[in-house]
Scaffold this motif. Structure first.
Motif, short mmCIF file in Angstrom:
data_model
loop_
_atom_site.label_atom_id
_atom_site.label_comp_id
_atom_site.label_asym_id
_atom_site.label_seq_id
_atom_site.Cartn_x
_atom_site.Cartn_y
_atom_site.Cartn_z
N GLY A 171 2.56 9.51 4.02
CA GLY A 171 3.51 9.18 5.07
C GLY A 171 4.37 10.35 5.49
O GLY A 171 5.44 10.18 6.08
N VAL A 172 3.93 11.56 5.22
CA VAL A 172 4.78 12.70 5.55
C VAL A 172 4.10 13.82 6.36
O VAL A 172 4.78 14.65 6.94
CB VAL A 172 5.38 13.36 4.29
N GLY A 173 2.78 13.88 6.36
CA GLY A 173 2.14 15.02 7.02
C GLY A 173 1.45 14.62 8.31
O GLY A 173 2.06 14.60 9.38
N SER A 174 0.18 14.24 8.16
CA SER A 174 -0.57 13.90 9.36
C SER A 174 -0.03 12.66 10.05
O SER A 174 -0.09 12.54 11.27
CB SER A 174 -2.05 13.73 9.01
N ALA A 184 -0.40 3.59 0.20
CA ALA A 184 -0.15 2.63 -0.87
C ALA A 184 0.74 1.47 -0.42
O ALA A 184 0.57 0.34 -0.87
CB ALA A 184 0.49 3.34 -2.07
N SER A 185 1.67 1.73 0.48
CA SER A 185 2.61 0.67 0.85
C SER A 185 2.33 0.05 2.22
O SER A 185 2.91 -0.98 2.57
CB SER A 185 4.05 1.21 0.81
N ALA A 186 1.43 0.63 2.98
CA ALA A 186 1.24 0.17 4.36
C ALA A 186 0.83 -1.30 4.48
O ALA A 186 1.35 -2.03 5.33
CB ALA A 186 0.20 1.05 5.06
N THR A 187 -0.08 -1.73 3.61
CA THR A 187 -0.57 -3.09 3.79
C THR A 187 0.44 -4.15 3.34
O THR A 187 0.33 -5.30 3.71
CB THR A 187 -1.90 -3.33 3.01
N SER A 188 1.44 -3.75 2.57
CA SER A 188 2.46 -4.74 2.19
C SER A 188 3.70 -4.64 3.09
O SER A 188 4.68 -5.35 2.91
CB SER A 188 2.85 -4.57 0.72
N ALA A 248 -9.41 -4.34 4.07
CA ALA A 248 -9.52 -5.62 3.38
C ALA A 248 -8.16 -6.27 3.12
O ALA A 248 -8.03 -7.49 3.16
CB ALA A 248 -10.27 -5.43 2.07
N ARG A 249 -7.15 -5.45 2.88
CA ARG A 249 -5.84 -6.00 2.50
C ARG A 249 -4.88 -6.16 3.67
O ARG A 249 -3.87 -6.85 3.56
CB ARG A 249 -5.20 -5.09 1.44
N ALA A 250 -5.18 -5.51 4.79
CA ALA A 250 -4.22 -5.50 5.89
C ALA A 250 -4.12 -6.86 6.56
O ALA A 250 -5.11 -7.56 6.72
CB ALA A 250 -4.63 -4.43 6.90
N LYS A 251 -2.89 -7.24 6.94
CA LYS A 251 -2.68 -8.52 7.62
C LYS A 251 -2.55 -8.31 9.13
O LYS A 251 -2.18 -9.22 9.86
CB LYS A 251 -1.43 -9.20 7.05
N CYS A 252 -2.82 -7.11 9.59
CA CYS A 252 -2.74 -6.81 11.02
C CYS A 252 -3.91 -5.89 11.37
O CYS A 252 -4.58 -5.39 10.47
CB CYS A 252 -1.40 -6.14 11.32
N PRO A 253 -4.17 -5.70 12.66
CA PRO A 253 -5.28 -4.81 13.01
C PRO A 253 -5.09 -3.40 12.45
O PRO A 253 -3.98 -2.86 12.47
CB PRO A 253 -5.24 -4.76 14.54
#
Lengths: 146, 96
Positions: B13-16, B43-47, B65-70
């Motif tokens: 969450g800091v570079g690209s 690590a934290s995006a899907t939650s 698989a874990r994401a609740k959004c597109p």
């Protein structure tokens, strides 16, 4: 922080594996005094665990790890790989290998923004890849960003 | 339309992702859609609650698989045309 001054540019002629290339760019950040050696290991670990996601565009990689105690100061360096590196990404092979380190999450916004704008120009990206000397590379970067 | 919550994701969450965030913000502005674009790590995006996740193809695979959004793949983080187009079709998909 000035954007990519001459001391932050390097040209490598030999062919490199992904890990050798990450060592090269990691050592470069260390040699200019911006990171401790452990930062290089952190970058390589992230390549092993997360894959070559830092290959952000065709022929362009932005290697980095997270802000940590391994970072001494925010910095950005560029290694021009004359033998492009295969990282296993759709955007392979990589000629422009940037190395980024930051002390805090937002510590390099302005520099990243400038580089991001510069790299939108595909002609410039190929021009940069073809440079043979640091002088050429520097002039090529700075004609467009200043 | 309410303000959209958009994540730009890279390994930490800091570079690209920072680079991607800037391009995404301007893409939403161009089509006059209010969006709060913020960076996240893989690590934290899907939650984290959001309307969409934009990221590279490598990281998309691990989150899909874990994401609740597109989860939307951006192949080139410096290709404004690609980013603008994918933002536009995402917004259009919401309007349907």
């Amino acid at each position: 922080m000035e954007l990519l001054e001459k001391s932050k540019l390097r040209i490598v002629e030999k062919s490199m594996t992904p890990v050798e290339a990450l060592h090269e760019v990691g050592n470069f950040l260390h040699e200019v005094g911006s990171t401790y050696k452990s930062y290089t290991e952190e970058m390589i670990d992230s390549f092993y665990t997360l894959g070559p996601y830092f290959v952000i565009a065709p022929s362009i990689a932005l290697a980095h790890s997270k802000p940590s105690s391994s970072v001494i100061q925010n910095d950005l360096v560029l290694v021009l790989c004359k033998q492009p590196v295969i990282f296993g990404s759709k955007n392979d092979p990589v000629s422009l290998l940037f190395g980024l380190c930051a002390k805090e999450a937002h510590g390099h916004m302005d520099v990243l923004m400038k580089v991001g704008e510069m790299l939108e120009d595909q002609d410039l990206v190929s021009e940069l890849s073809e440079c043979e000397t640091i002088e050429q590379l520097y002039n090529c970067i700075h004609q467009k960003t200043t | 339309m309410r303000e959209l919550q958009i994540q730009a994701v890279c390994g930490f969450g800091v570079g690209s992702s920072m680079l991607l965030k800037m391009k995404l913000s301007s893409a939403f502005k161009k089509i006059n859609v209010e969006a709060n674009v913020f960076t996240s790590d893989v690590a934290s995006a899907t939650s984290t609650k959001s309307d969409a996740i934009f990221t590279s193809s490598e990281l998309a695979e691990t989150m899909q698989a874990r994401a609740k959004c597109p989860v939307i793949v951006i192949n080139s983080f410096v290709n404004v045309a690609e980013i603008d187009e994918k933002v536009k079709s995402f917004v259009e998909s919401l309007e349907k």
